[in-house]
Scaffold this motif. Structure first.
Motif, PDB file in Angstrom:
ATOM      1  N   VAL A 100       0.834  -1.201   0.000  1.00 37.34           N
ATOM      2  CA  VAL A 100       0.000   0.000   0.000  1.00 37.34           C
ATOM      3  C   VAL A 100       0.869   1.252   0.000  1.00 37.34           C
ATOM      4  O   VAL A 100       0.608   2.213  -0.736  1.00 37.34           O
ATOM      5  N   ARG A 101       1.932   1.238   0.807  1.00 35.70           N
ATOM      6  CA  ARG A 101       2.832   2.387   0.886  1.00 35.70           C
ATOM      7  C   ARG A 101       3.492   2.658  -0.466  1.00 35.70           C
ATOM      8  O   ARG A 101       3.657   3.811  -0.874  1.00 35.70           O
ATOM      9  N   SER A 102       3.853   1.601  -1.171  1.00 30.48           N
ATOM     10  CA  SER A 102       4.499   1.747  -2.484  1.00 30.48           C
ATOM     11  C   SER A 102       3.570   2.409  -3.493  1.00 30.48           C
ATOM     12  O   SER A 102       3.982   3.299  -4.250  1.00 30.48           O
ATOM     13  N   PHE A 103       2.303   1.991  -3.485  1.00 28.96           N
ATOM     14  CA  PHE A 103       1.337   2.602  -4.398  1.00 28.96           C
ATOM     15  C   PHE A 103       1.075   4.060  -4.023  1.00 28.96           C
ATOM     16  O   PHE A 103       0.935   4.919  -4.890  1.00 28.96           O
ATOM     17  N   GLU A 104       1.019   4.336  -2.725  1.00 31.69           N
ATOM     18  CA  GLU A 104       0.815   5.712  -2.273  1.00 31.69           C
ATOM     19  C   GLU A 104       1.984   6.605  -2.679  1.00 31.69           C
ATOM     20  O   GLU A 104       1.808   7.803  -2.917  1.00 31.69           O
ATOM     21  N   ASP A 105       3.177   6.005  -2.766  1.00 31.06           N
ATOM     22  CA  ASP A 105       4.365   6.756  -3.158  1.00 31.06           C
ATOM     23  C   ASP A 105       4.510   6.896  -4.667  1.00 31.06           C
ATOM     24  O   ASP A 105       5.471   7.492  -5.152  1.00 31.06           O
ATOM     25  N   GLY A 106       3.583   6.297  -5.417  1.00 26.15           N
ATOM     26  CA  GLY A 106       3.587   6.512  -6.864  1.00 26.15           C
ATOM     27  C   GLY A 106       3.914   5.323  -7.740  1.00 26.15           C
ATOM     28  O   GLY A 106       3.955   5.446  -8.969  1.00 26.15           O
ATOM     29  N   ALA A 107       4.164   4.143  -7.149  1.00 22.80           N
ATOM     30  CA  ALA A 107       4.438   2.958  -7.972  1.00 22.80           C
ATOM     31  C   ALA A 107       3.219   2.628  -8.824  1.00 22.80           C
ATOM     32  O   ALA A 107       2.078   2.775  -8.378  1.00 22.80           O
ATOM     33  N   VAL A 108       3.457   2.175 -10.063  1.00 23.30           N
ATOM     34  CA  VAL A 108       2.334   1.819 -10.939  1.00 23.30           C
ATOM     35  C   VAL A 108       1.954   0.354 -10.793  1.00 23.30           C
ATOM     36  O   VAL A 108       0.853  -0.054 -11.151  1.00 23.30           O
ATOM     37  N   ASP A 109       2.871  -0.465 -10.251  1.00 18.14           N
ATOM     38  CA  ASP A 109       2.580  -1.891 -10.074  1.00 18.14           C
ATOM     39  C   ASP A 109       3.527  -2.475  -9.031  1.00 18.14           C
ATOM     40  O   ASP A 109       4.592  -1.915  -8.748  1.00 18.14           O
ATOM     41  N   TYR A 110       3.127  -3.617  -8.478  1.00 20.80           N
ATOM     42  CA  TYR A 110       3.900  -4.268  -7.422  1.00 20.80           C
ATOM     43  C   TYR A 110       3.730  -5.774  -7.617  1.00 20.80           C
ATOM     44  O   TYR A 110       2.622  -6.292  -7.508  1.00 20.80           O
ATOM     45  N   ILE A 111       4.810  -6.452  -7.922  1.00 21.84           N
ATOM     46  CA  ILE A 111       4.755  -7.889  -8.193  1.00 21.84           C
ATOM     47  C   ILE A 111       5.680  -8.610  -7.224  1.00 21.84           C
ATOM     48  O   ILE A 111       6.837  -8.246  -7.059  1.00 21.84           O
ATOM     49  N   THR A 112       5.147  -9.645  -6.576  1.00 21.60           N
ATOM     50  CA  THR A 112       5.959 -10.382  -5.602  1.00 21.60           C
ATOM     51  C   THR A 112       6.608 -11.609  -6.253  1.00 21.60           C
ATOM     52  O   THR A 112       6.060 -12.211  -7.169  1.00 21.60           O
ATOM     53  N   LYS A 113       7.803 -11.933  -5.764  1.00 20.37           N
ATOM     54  CA  LYS A 113       8.524 -13.128  -6.203  1.00 20.37           C
ATOM     55  C   LYS A 113       8.049 -14.325  -5.383  1.00 20.37           C
ATOM     56  O   LYS A 113       7.759 -14.174  -4.194  1.00 20.37           O
ATOM     57  N   PRO A 114       8.015 -15.513  -5.994  1.00 23.30           N
ATOM     58  CA  PRO A 114       8.305 -15.788  -7.411  1.00 23.30           C
ATOM     59  C   PRO A 114       7.177 -15.260  -8.305  1.00 23.30           C
ATOM     60  O   PRO A 114       6.038 -15.160  -7.874  1.00 23.30           O
ATOM     61  N   PHE A 115       7.530 -14.945  -9.528  1.00 22.65           N
ATOM     62  CA  PHE A 115       6.560 -14.340 -10.430  1.00 22.65           C
ATOM     63  C   PHE A 115       6.510 -15.117 -11.740  1.00 22.65           C
ATOM     64  O   PHE A 115       7.414 -15.879 -12.078  1.00 22.65           O
ATOM     65  N   ARG A 116       5.428 -14.904 -12.483  1.00 20.36           N
ATOM     66  CA  ARG A 116       5.277 -15.527 -13.803  1.00 20.36           C
ATOM     67  C   ARG A 116       5.769 -14.529 -14.849  1.00 20.36           C
ATOM     68  O   ARG A 116       5.289 -13.385 -14.890  1.00 20.36           O
ATOM     69  N   LEU A 117       6.712 -14.948 -15.663  1.00 26.83           N
ATOM     70  CA  LEU A 117       7.351 -14.054 -16.615  1.00 26.83           C
ATOM     71  C   LEU A 117       6.358 -13.435 -17.589  1.00 26.83           C
ATOM     72  O   LEU A 117       6.403 -12.231 -17.854  1.00 26.83           O
ATOM     73  N   ARG A 118       5.442 -14.228 -18.117  1.00 31.17           N
ATOM     74  CA  ARG A 118       4.480 -13.715 -19.095  1.00 31.17           C
ATOM     75  C   ARG A 118       3.592 -12.644 -18.478  1.00 31.17           C
ATOM     76  O   ARG A 118       3.229 -11.656 -19.129  1.00 31.17           O
ATOM     77  N   GLU A 119       3.238 -12.835 -17.210  1.00 31.90           N
ATOM     78  CA  GLU A 119       2.410 -11.843 -16.521  1.00 31.90           C
ATOM     79  C   GLU A 119       3.191 -10.537 -16.352  1.00 31.90           C
ATOM     80  O   GLU A 119       2.654  -9.442 -16.578  1.00 31.90           O
ATOM     81  N   LEU A 120       4.461 -10.647 -15.966  1.00 32.59           N
ATOM     82  CA  LEU A 120       5.290  -9.456 -15.808  1.00 32.59           C
ATOM     83  C   LEU A 120       5.422  -8.712 -17.134  1.00 32.59           C
ATOM     84  O   LEU A 120       5.282  -7.482 -17.184  1.00 32.59           O
ATOM     85  N   LEU A 121       5.676  -9.442 -18.211  1.00 29.56           N
ATOM     86  CA  LEU A 121       5.817  -8.811 -19.526  1.00 29.56           C
ATOM     87  C   LEU A 121       4.520  -8.110 -19.950  1.00 29.56           C
ATOM     88  O   LEU A 121       4.550  -7.039 -20.557  1.00 29.56           O
ATOM     89  N   ALA A 122       3.390  -8.720 -19.612  1.00 24.93           N
ATOM     90  CA  ALA A 122       2.096  -8.122 -19.951  1.00 24.93           C
ATOM     91  C   ALA A 122       1.893  -6.823 -19.172  1.00 24.93           C
ATOM     92  O   ALA A 122       1.386  -5.828 -19.707  1.00 24.93           O
ATOM     93  N   ARG A 123       2.317  -6.818 -17.918  1.00 24.12           N
ATOM     94  CA  ARG A 123       2.170  -5.612 -17.095  1.00 24.12           C
ATOM     95  C   ARG A 123       3.117  -4.510 -17.568  1.00 24.12           C
ATOM     96  O   ARG A 123       2.782  -3.330 -17.532  1.00 24.12           O
TER      97      ARG A 123
END
Length: 220
Positions: A88-111
């Motif tokens: 929540v703090r990251s989004f409030e500070d202006g981040a457009v997205d937040y992805i936690t590891k482990p992650f799916r590569l195709r999803e990251l590329l789509a974002r």
């Protein structure tokens, strides 16, 4: 033109895989292993997007994010930190997205693609980039390396004329006509020389205004 992406990640395996994937998608990725290297890169390069790890050897990725705010660079956090308050703090500070590891590569590329597309649509309507200078046409403000530059109305109009005619040689007469058409104020030929000089002094190396002797000016 390919989008330039800053990747700040200290895990060599993840960084290597992402660099390969981003290059395969025809992006221009630039990898930094720590905050110090990332801050140095930001000073010398322009990025369309940043992918930041939260936990780095020399501090938090938020330090890089804070610096990127000055340039309006969208940030995606890619991190093992799966804490609701931190997200929540990251989004409030202006981040457009937040992805936690482990992650799916195709999803990251789509974002990544979605973020870049949204930002390009926004940029095309509200901002114009000329060299190291960013013109926020919606707010009527000009920035060089993230620093607000105060311009007079006529200096601002002159900069917009150059921005709309990148790499085009404009005669002094053409420039005077465009300023006249826009402002309704008469500008003498000698006065134009003064305004060009003032614009160069205020923008520094933010814009390279070349004088073509006996003809006019060109900005590449």
């Amino acid at each position: 033109m390919s989008n330039s992406i800053l990747l700040v990640e200290d895990d060599a395996t993840i960084a290597s895989g992402l660099m390969y994937a981003l290059e395969k998608e025809e992006y221009l990725p630039f990898h930094c292993k720590n905050i110090e290297a990332a801050l140095s890169a930001i000073q010398s390069k322009q990025f369309d997007l940043a992918i930041l790890d939260m936990q780095l050897p020399d501090g938090s990725g938020t330090e890089v994010s804070d610096r990127l705010k000055k340039y309006g660079t969208p940030v995606i956090f890619l991190t093992i930190v799966d804490d609701e308050n931190e997200i929540v703090r990251s989004f409030e500070d202006g981040a457009v997205d937040y992805i936690t590891k482990p992650f799916r590569l195709r999803e990251l590329l789509a974002r990544i693609k979605r973020t870049l597309n949204v930002n390009e649509e926004k940029d095309s309507s509200q901002t114009v980039t000329l060299g190291k200078t960013v013109i926020d046409t919606a707010a009527g403000k000009v920035y060089v390396d993230g620093k607000l530059i105060e311009l007079t109305a006529l200096e601002y109009r002159l900069l917009l004329i150059f921005a709309a005619n990148k790499s085009i040689l404009l005669t002094r007469e053409q420039i005077l006509e465009k300023i006249w058409d826009s402002s309704g104020n008469f500008v003498e030929d000698n006065t134009l020389t003064v305004y060009i000089k003032r614009l160069r002094e205020k923008l520094g190396d933010g814009v390279n205004i070349q004088t073509v002797r006996g003809i006019g000016y060109r900005v590449d």
